[in-house]
Design an enzyme around this catalytic site. Structure first.
Site, PDB file in Angstrom:
ATOM      1  N   ASP A  54       0.983  -1.105  -0.011  1.00 48.84           N
ATOM      2  CA  ASP A  54      -0.090   0.063  -0.214  1.00 48.84           C
ATOM      3  C   ASP A  54       0.951   0.580   0.035  1.00 48.84           C
ATOM      4  O   ASP A  54       1.974   1.393   0.821  1.00 48.84           O
ATOM      5  CB  ASP A  54      -1.027   0.317   1.496  1.00 48.84           C
ATOM      6  CG  ASP A  54      -2.428   1.133   1.121  1.00 48.84           C
ATOM      7  OD1 ASP A  54      -1.752   1.791   0.640  1.00 48.84           O
ATOM      8  OD2 ASP A  54      -2.995   0.858   1.568  1.00 48.84           O
ATOM      9  N   THR A  84      -6.065  13.195 -13.880  1.00 46.03           N
ATOM     10  CA  THR A  84      -6.911  13.507 -14.771  1.00 46.03           C
ATOM     11  C   THR A  84      -7.233  14.412 -15.328  1.00 46.03           C
ATOM     12  O   THR A  84      -7.619  15.789 -14.680  1.00 46.03           O
ATOM     13  CB  THR A  84      -7.806  13.066 -14.020  1.00 46.03           C
ATOM     14  OG1 THR A  84      -9.851  12.814 -14.902  1.00 46.03           O
ATOM     15  CG2 THR A  84      -8.165  13.188 -11.974  1.00 46.03           C
ATOM     16  N   ASP A  85      -8.663  14.856 -16.118  1.00 46.49           N
ATOM     17  CA  ASP A  85      -9.221  16.427 -16.794  1.00 46.49           C
ATOM     18  C   ASP A  85     -10.043  16.632 -15.501  1.00 46.49           C
ATOM     19  O   ASP A  85     -10.487  17.507 -15.750  1.00 46.49           O
ATOM     20  CB  ASP A  85      -9.532  15.594 -18.035  1.00 46.49           C
ATOM     21  CG  ASP A  85     -11.069  15.617 -17.961  1.00 46.49           C
ATOM     22  OD1 ASP A  85     -11.173  14.289 -17.136  1.00 46.49           O
ATOM     23  OD2 ASP A  85     -11.292  15.198 -19.580  1.00 46.49           O
ATOM     24  N   GLU A  86     -10.916  15.284 -14.476  1.00 45.90           N
ATOM     25  CA  GLU A  86     -11.682  16.041 -13.423  1.00 45.90           C
ATOM     26  C   GLU A  86     -11.483  16.788 -12.846  1.00 45.90           C
ATOM     27  O   GLU A  86     -12.110  17.620 -12.651  1.00 45.90           O
ATOM     28  CB  GLU A  86     -12.323  14.682 -13.168  1.00 45.90           C
ATOM     29  CG  GLU A  86     -13.165  13.735 -14.113  1.00 45.90           C
ATOM     30  CD  GLU A  86     -13.472  12.272 -13.153  1.00 45.90           C
ATOM     31  OE1 GLU A  86     -14.473  12.753 -13.000  1.00 45.90           O
ATOM     32  OE2 GLU A  86     -13.582  11.245 -14.027  1.00 45.90           O
ATOM     33  N   TYR A 122     -13.881  12.433  -5.540  1.00 49.82           N
ATOM     34  CA  TYR A 122     -12.030  11.658  -6.156  1.00 49.82           C
ATOM     35  C   TYR A 122     -11.649  12.775  -6.660  1.00 49.82           C
ATOM     36  O   TYR A 122     -10.046  12.969  -6.330  1.00 49.82           O
ATOM     37  CB  TYR A 122     -13.042  10.701  -7.269  1.00 49.82           C
ATOM     38  CG  TYR A 122     -11.897  10.945  -8.128  1.00 49.82           C
ATOM     39  CD1 TYR A 122     -10.598   9.644  -8.114  1.00 49.82           C
ATOM     40  CD2 TYR A 122     -12.234  10.722  -9.538  1.00 49.82           C
ATOM     41  CE1 TYR A 122     -10.005   9.299  -9.412  1.00 49.82           C
ATOM     42  CE2 TYR A 122     -11.367  10.870 -11.072  1.00 49.82           C
ATOM     43  CZ  TYR A 122     -10.003   9.795 -10.051  1.00 49.82           C
ATOM     44  OH  TYR A 122      -9.308   9.697 -11.932  1.00 49.82           O
ATOM     45  N   LYS A 154      -7.547  13.847  -6.534  1.00 44.53           N
ATOM     46  CA  LYS A 154      -6.969  13.751  -7.807  1.00 44.53           C
ATOM     47  C   LYS A 154      -6.544  15.243  -7.409  1.00 44.53           C
ATOM     48  O   LYS A 154      -5.086  15.503  -7.803  1.00 44.53           O
ATOM     49  CB  LYS A 154      -6.949  13.591  -8.927  1.00 44.53           C
ATOM     50  CG  LYS A 154      -7.003  11.685  -8.615  1.00 44.53           C
ATOM     51  CD  LYS A 154      -6.302  10.848  -8.525  1.00 44.53           C
ATOM     52  CE  LYS A 154      -5.487  11.177 -10.002  1.00 44.53           C
ATOM     53  NZ  LYS A 154      -4.219  10.110  -9.552  1.00 44.53           N
ATOM     54  N   PRO A 214     -28.198   1.140 -17.227  1.00 45.16           N
ATOM     55  CA  PRO A 214     -28.735   2.001 -16.686  1.00 45.16           C
ATOM     56  C   PRO A 214     -27.237   3.585 -17.325  1.00 45.16           C
ATOM     57  O   PRO A 214     -26.295   3.697 -16.837  1.00 45.16           O
ATOM     58  CB  PRO A 214     -27.929   1.803 -15.000  1.00 45.16           C
ATOM     59  CG  PRO A 214     -26.300   0.811 -14.901  1.00 45.16           C
ATOM     60  CD  PRO A 214     -27.049  -0.025 -16.318  1.00 45.16           C
ATOM     61  N   ILE A 215     -28.294   4.661 -17.448  1.00 44.26           N
ATOM     62  CA  ILE A 215     -27.665   5.832 -17.920  1.00 44.26           C
ATOM     63  C   ILE A 215     -28.355   6.773 -17.186  1.00 44.26           C
ATOM     64  O   ILE A 215     -29.419   7.070 -16.850  1.00 44.26           O
ATOM     65  CB  ILE A 215     -28.422   5.572 -19.306  1.00 44.26           C
ATOM     66  CG1 ILE A 215     -27.491   4.924 -19.751  1.00 44.26           C
ATOM     67  CG2 ILE A 215     -27.796   7.219 -19.802  1.00 44.26           C
ATOM     68  CD1 ILE A 215     -26.643   5.324 -20.545  1.00 44.26           C
TER      69      ILE A 215
END
Ligand code: NAD
Length: 344
Positions: free
Chosen positions: A61, A139-141, A164, A168, A219-220
């Site tokens: 870890d 990430t682009d998020e 999340y 990041k 599911p959407i």
């Protein structure tokens, strides 16, 4: 030049695509894959490199700093390519703490261990580690959500909206600080949504394929109009390779595929491909069902990757149309063991 690279999270989706690609291209590198093997890991996906003498898996870890230090000393780690993360937005809404621990504290442990191991003092590398580099995969998020128009660039403001993306974003800022404070040789790539073989069942595209095949509803979220910029995973791996070797110290590079699709377009496309590959009496589209939206669901992500393209010559080689066919074929084989009719 030979290197001993610590790749973290190499048993996850992108890491397990990256390591075989990278080891094939650089057979003189030693790769130490540090992965705690969470639910998101799958050793089956990385078994092709298990047989290689220059590959080793260290199950552990990254939040355990003693272990991280031990691994650096044991293998004389020269570089880090850091993929390990908790990566699923829905899980971060249910359990944000795990995301802060792995994504923030884990990254800090790696950075600080690398600094102590490679450097004598701020801005002064030990002779044997002068070329050492820390590549942070992000990430682009972190940039939040776009409206109908515009693109994220390296200059976009950080506006993370989920636990999340916030974790990041925090890790990106720690990486940045290790350059400014200690002069560490860091690079960061922020990539759009990846798709392709070896992704965990929980993510959108594998979920749609699996549920379609199993006759369940697809599911959407919300009205299905959320837009993501999809990149084939191998194109991301190639970008990481390029930036790791040729990126400018301290620079950030955005990676994206110019493949904006709404979630409903993705579902329709997958259904159409399955209609051809595994035809049933009625189209798989009939299984699509809109479900309650994810809280705080970002509307649109889209990347302007021109910095990476113009400075380092990267291009996305796979179109969405060709990449999604390879992807659907891979999951059909995984879920029902059937070879596609298109494969020889
Ligand atoms: P993944 O969830 O499929 O894999 C993550 C891997 O990290 C797993 O093998 C897991 O066991 C390991 N891991 C998790 N916590 C750990 C810990 N505390 N110590 C050691 N190992 C740990 O994720 P992914 O989709 O392969 O993403 C890899 C990286 O790329 C992440 O940093 C993610 O933020 C970033 N990224 C992903 C995407 C995407 O679309 N998947 C897009 C852009 C950026």
């Amino acid at each position: 030049m030979s290197k001993t690279i610590l790749v973290t999270g190499g048993a996850g989706f992108i890491g397990s695509n990256f390591i075989p690609y990278f080891m094939n291209k650089y057979p003189n590198y030693q790769i130490v894959n540090m992965d705690s093997l969470t639910y998101a890991a799958d050793l089956e996906n990385i078994k092709e490199v298990n047989v290689l003498d220059n590959y080793v898996l260290e199950q552990g870890d990254i939040t355990n700093i003693d272990l991280v230090q031990t691994i650096f000393k044991k293998y004389k780690i020269t570089d880090v390519i850091h993929f390990a993360a908790e990566s699923h937005v829905d899980n971060s809404i249910k359990n944000p703490t795990a995301f802060a621990q792995t994504n923030i504290m884990g990254t800090l442990n790696l950075l600080d261990t690398a600094r102590n191991y490679w450097m004598e003092s701020p801005f002064k590398y030990k002779n044997e580690f002068k070329g050492s580099r820390f590549h942070h995969v992000s990430t682009d998020e972190v940039y939040g959500s776009l409206g109908e128009t515009g693109y994220f660039t390296e200059e976009s403001k950080y506006e993370p909206n989920s636990p999340y993306s916030a974790s990041k974003a925090s890790s990106d800022l720690l990486v940045r600080s290790y350059y400014h404070t200690y002069g560490m040789n860091v690079v960061t790539t922020n990539c759009s949504n990846n798709y392709g073989p070896k992704q965990h069942d929980e993510k959108l595209i594998p979920t749609l394929i699996r549920k379609a095949i199993q006759g369940e509803y697809l599911p959407i979220y919300g009205n299905g109009m959320n837009i993501r910029d999809w990149l084939f995973v191998l194109d991301h791996c190639k970008a990481v390779d390029l930036v790791f070797h040729q990126g400018e110290k301290s620079e950030v590079y955005l990676v994206g595929g110019k493949n904006e699709k709404t979630n409903i377009q993705i579902a329709d496309l997958i259904c159409d491909l399955l209609d051809k590959e595994l035809p049933k009496e009625q189209s798989y589209r009939k299984q699509i069902k809109y479900v309650q939206d994810r809280p705080g669901h970002d509307y649109r992500y889209a990347i302007d990757a021109s910095k990476l393209e113009s400075r380092l010559g990267w291009i996305a080689e796979e179109t969405f149309e060709s990449g999604i066919i390879k992807t659907v074929e891979w999951y059909i084989k995984k879920y029902i063991g059937k070879e596609s009719s298109n494969e020889s």
